[in-house]
Design a protein around this motif. Structure first.
Motif, PDB file in Angstrom:
ATOM      1  N   GLU A  37      53.369  33.228  30.401  1.00 28.97           N
ATOM      2  CA  GLU A  37      53.236  33.319  31.855  1.00 28.97           C
ATOM      3  C   GLU A  37      53.123  34.779  32.245  1.00 28.97           C
ATOM      4  OE1 GLU A  37      55.990  31.138  34.263  1.00 28.97           O
ATOM      5  OE2 GLU A  37      56.311  29.669  32.666  1.00 28.97           O
ATOM      6  N   LEU A  38      52.185  35.077  33.102  1.00 28.83           N
ATOM      7  CA  LEU A  38      52.006  36.434  33.588  1.00 28.83           C
ATOM      8  C   LEU A  38      53.133  36.755  34.561  1.00 28.83           C
ATOM      9  CD1 LEU A  38      50.095  38.880  33.480  1.00 28.83           C
ATOM     10  CD2 LEU A  38      48.969  37.931  35.490  1.00 28.83           C
ATOM     11  N   ARG A  39      53.891  37.811  34.293  1.00 29.46           N
ATOM     12  CA  ARG A  39      55.036  38.168  35.137  1.00 29.46           C
ATOM     13  C   ARG A  39      54.793  39.393  35.998  1.00 29.46           C
ATOM     14  NH1 ARG A  39      57.580  33.910  36.193  1.00 29.46           N
ATOM     15  NH2 ARG A  39      58.419  32.871  34.392  1.00 29.46           N
ATOM     16  N   ALA A  40      54.023  40.354  35.484  1.00 29.10           N
ATOM     17  CA  ALA A  40      53.816  41.579  36.272  1.00 29.10           C
ATOM     18  C   ALA A  40      52.500  42.235  35.878  1.00 29.10           C
ATOM     19  CB  ALA A  40      54.962  42.559  36.036  1.00 29.10           C
ATOM     20  N   VAL A  41      51.880  42.852  36.870  1.00 31.32           N
ATOM     21  CA  VAL A  41      50.662  43.634  36.667  1.00 31.32           C
ATOM     22  C   VAL A  41      50.823  44.908  37.477  1.00 31.32           C
ATOM     23  CG1 VAL A  41      48.164  43.717  36.949  1.00 31.32           C
ATOM     24  CG2 VAL A  41      49.271  41.534  36.439  1.00 31.32           C
ATOM     25  N   SER A  42      50.604  46.047  36.844  1.00 29.86           N
ATOM     26  CA  SER A  42      50.678  47.306  37.596  1.00 29.86           C
ATOM     27  C   SER A  42      49.622  48.275  37.079  1.00 29.86           C
ATOM     28  CB  SER A  42      52.076  47.927  37.499  1.00 29.86           C
ATOM     29  OG  SER A  42      52.405  48.183  36.164  1.00 29.86           O
ATOM     30  N   GLN A  43      49.115  49.074  37.982  1.00 28.92           N
ATOM     31  CA  GLN A  43      48.066  50.019  37.661  1.00 28.92           C
ATOM     32  C   GLN A  43      48.675  51.315  37.138  1.00 28.92           C
ATOM     33  OE1 GLN A  43      45.404  50.715  40.904  1.00 28.92           O
ATOM     34  NE2 GLN A  43      43.911  51.785  39.632  1.00 28.92           N
ATOM     35  N   LEU A  44      48.189  51.797  35.987  1.00 22.51           N
ATOM     36  CA  LEU A  44      48.675  53.048  35.406  1.00 22.51           C
ATOM     37  C   LEU A  44      47.817  54.226  35.868  1.00 22.51           C
ATOM     38  CD1 LEU A  44      49.402  51.839  31.782  1.00 22.51           C
ATOM     39  CD2 LEU A  44      51.012  52.101  33.662  1.00 22.51           C
ATOM     40  N   ASN A  45      46.524  54.052  35.814  1.00 26.36           N
ATOM     41  CA  ASN A  45      45.581  55.037  36.348  1.00 26.36           C
ATOM     42  C   ASN A  45      44.322  54.280  36.741  1.00 26.36           C
ATOM     43  OD1 ASN A  45      44.144  54.618  33.974  1.00 26.36           O
ATOM     44  ND2 ASN A  45      44.655  56.605  33.085  1.00 26.36           N
ATOM     45  N   SER A  46      43.240  54.981  36.978  1.00 27.50           N
ATOM     46  CA  SER A  46      42.035  54.297  37.458  1.00 27.50           C
ATOM     47  C   SER A  46      41.412  53.362  36.414  1.00 27.50           C
ATOM     48  CB  SER A  46      40.999  55.326  37.905  1.00 27.50           C
ATOM     49  OG  SER A  46      40.650  56.156  36.814  1.00 27.50           O
ATOM     50  N   ASP A  47      41.708  53.585  35.140  1.00 30.53           N
ATOM     51  CA  ASP A  47      41.087  52.787  34.077  1.00 30.53           C
ATOM     52  C   ASP A  47      42.041  51.837  33.361  1.00 30.53           C
ATOM     53  OD1 ASP A  47      38.671  54.129  34.498  1.00 30.53           O
ATOM     54  OD2 ASP A  47      39.244  55.736  33.123  1.00 30.53           O
ATOM     55  N   HIS A  48      43.341  52.040  33.471  1.00 31.76           N
ATOM     56  CA  HIS A  48      44.295  51.280  32.665  1.00 31.76           C
ATOM     57  C   HIS A  48      45.317  50.547  33.534  1.00 31.76           C
ATOM     58  CE1 HIS A  48      42.767  54.383  29.911  1.00 31.76           C
ATOM     59  NE2 HIS A  48      42.861  53.431  29.011  1.00 31.76           N
ATOM     60  N   TRP A  49      45.630  49.344  33.101  1.00 25.41           N
ATOM     61  CA  TRP A  49      46.607  48.498  33.777  1.00 25.41           C
ATOM     62  C   TRP A  49      47.636  48.034  32.772  1.00 25.41           C
ATOM     63  CZ3 TRP A  49      46.200  46.648  38.978  1.00 25.41           C
ATOM     64  CH2 TRP A  49      45.120  47.189  39.679  1.00 25.41           C
ATOM     65  N   LEU A  50      48.855  47.841  33.243  1.00 30.44           N
ATOM     66  CA  LEU A  50      49.933  47.309  32.419  1.00 30.44           C
ATOM     67  C   LEU A  50      50.146  45.842  32.797  1.00 30.44           C
ATOM     68  CD1 LEU A  50      52.323  47.740  30.409  1.00 30.44           C
ATOM     69  CD2 LEU A  50      53.728  48.229  32.413  1.00 30.44           C
ATOM     70  N   TYR A  51      50.078  44.969  31.806  1.00 28.91           N
ATOM     71  CA  TYR A  51      50.299  43.540  31.998  1.00 28.91           C
ATOM     72  C   TYR A  51      51.554  43.135  31.229  1.00 28.91           C
ATOM     73  CZ  TYR A  51      45.461  43.470  33.595  1.00 28.91           C
ATOM     74  OH  TYR A  51      44.303  43.711  34.273  1.00 28.91           O
ATOM     75  N   MET A  52      52.397  42.361  31.873  1.00 26.30           N
ATOM     76  CA  MET A  52      53.620  41.862  31.240  1.00 26.30           C
ATOM     77  C   MET A  52      53.577  40.339  31.260  1.00 26.30           C
ATOM     78  SD  MET A  52      57.493  42.281  32.576  1.00 26.30           S
ATOM     79  CE  MET A  52      58.658  41.016  32.220  1.00 26.30           C
ATOM     80  N   THR A  53      53.736  39.726  30.084  1.00 26.09           N
ATOM     81  CA  THR A  53      53.794  38.270  30.009  1.00 26.09           C
ATOM     82  C   THR A  53      55.153  37.848  29.457  1.00 26.09           C
ATOM     83  OG1 THR A  53      52.840  38.172  27.779  1.00 26.09           O
ATOM     84  CG2 THR A  53      51.307  38.053  29.643  1.00 26.09           C
ATOM     85  N   GLU A  54      55.524  36.628  29.782  1.00 26.77           N
ATOM     86  CA  GLU A  54      56.807  36.076  29.327  1.00 26.77           C
ATOM     87  C   GLU A  54      56.546  34.802  28.543  1.00 26.77           C
ATOM     88  OE1 GLU A  54      59.943  33.534  31.656  1.00 26.77           O
ATOM     89  OE2 GLU A  54      60.271  35.652  32.100  1.00 26.77           O
ATOM     90  N   ARG A  55      57.255  34.666  27.436  1.00 29.92           N
ATOM     91  CA  ARG A  55      57.179  33.457  26.616  1.00 29.92           C
ATOM     92  C   ARG A  55      58.587  32.881  26.539  1.00 29.92           C
ATOM     93  NH1 ARG A  55      53.389  31.341  23.753  1.00 29.92           N
ATOM     94  NH2 ARG A  55      53.791  30.047  21.946  1.00 29.92           N
ATOM     95  N   ASN A  56      58.769  31.690  27.097  1.00 27.61           N
ATOM     96  CA  ASN A  56      60.076  31.046  27.146  1.00 27.61           C
ATOM     97  C   ASN A  56      59.913  29.584  26.732  1.00 27.61           C
ATOM     98  OD1 ASN A  56      62.690  30.317  27.618  1.00 27.61           O
ATOM     99  ND2 ASN A  56      62.579  30.485  29.835  1.00 27.61           N
ATOM    100  N   ILE A  57      59.934  29.336  25.412  1.00 32.08           N
ATOM    101  CA  ILE A  57      59.687  27.980  24.930  1.00 32.08           C
ATOM    102  C   ILE A  57      60.859  27.385  24.176  1.00 32.08           C
ATOM    103  CG2 ILE A  57      57.196  28.279  24.779  1.00 32.08           C
ATOM    104  CD1 ILE A  57      57.642  28.655  21.722  1.00 32.08           C
ATOM    105  N   GLY A  58      61.880  28.153  23.909  1.00 27.97           N
ATOM    106  CA  GLY A  58      62.921  27.679  23.016  1.00 27.97           C
ATOM    107  C   GLY A  58      64.183  27.179  23.678  1.00 27.97           C
TER     108      GLY A  58
END
Length: 133
Positions: A37-58
Motif C-alpha cells: 500500500e502506498l503510504r507517502a509520496v514526497s518531492q525531493l527535487n525537480s526530478d526525484h520523488w520519495l515513495y514509501m510503501t507498506e506491506r502488512n500481511i502477517g
C-alpha cells in the motif's frame, strides 16, 4: 491373495500421502501477490520523488515492512504506482523510518534512517552507520 490386497492397499495409502505432500508444498510455497500500500509520496527535487510503501500481511506474527523508493514522478493512481514500484528495487526496505533525506545538485542522496532494515539497494556505494543501544 491377502498379500496382493495388502500391496494394493499400501499403494493407495502411499499415493494419497504423496498427493497430500505435493499439494501442501504447492499451497505453502505460492508467491504472495498481495500488493503493497502506498503510504507517502514526497518531492525531493525537480526530478526525484520519495515513495514509501507498506506491506502488512502477517498479522501479529510478521512485522510491518516499509519500502522506500527514490524515483522520478509517477503520474498514476496509488494502485498503479505500487504496481510500478514493485518492479523496482527499493532504496531501503525494513521496519524503520526515514528521518531526513536530502539530495544535492550532483544527485547525491543523504539519508537518515532509524530502525531495523532488511535490504539496501545494491547501487548504494557508501553507507555510514550510527549504532545506538
Amino acid at each position: 491373495m491377502q498379500f496382493k490386497a495388502a500391496i494394493k492397499l499400501g499403494h493407495y495409502f502411499l499415493t494419497a500421502y504423496l498427493l497430500v505432500m505435493v499439494g501442501g508444498y504447492y499451497l505453502l510455497n505460492q508467491q504472495d501477490d498481495t500488493p503493497d500500500e502506498l503510504r507517502a509520496v514526497s518531492q525531493l527535487n525537480s526530478d526525484h520523488w520519495l515513495y514509501m510503501t507498506e506491506r502488512n500481511i502477517g498479522g501479529a506474527t510478521v512485522p510491518i515492512t516499509y519500502r522506500y523508493y527514490v524515483h522520478e514522478k509517477i503520474n498514476a493512481s496509488d494502485q498503479e504506482i505500487t504496481k510500478q514500484l514493485r518492479e523496482l528495487d527499493p532504496l531501503i526496505s525494513g521496519m524503520g523510518e526515514i528521518n531526513d533525506i536530502q539530495i544535492n545538485n550532483d544527485n547525491r542522496l543523504t539519508v537518515s534512517y532509524s530502525g531495523r532494515f532488511i535490504t539496501i539497494d545494491d547501487d548504494v556505494d557508501r553507507i555510514t552507520f550510527q549504532v545506538q543501544k
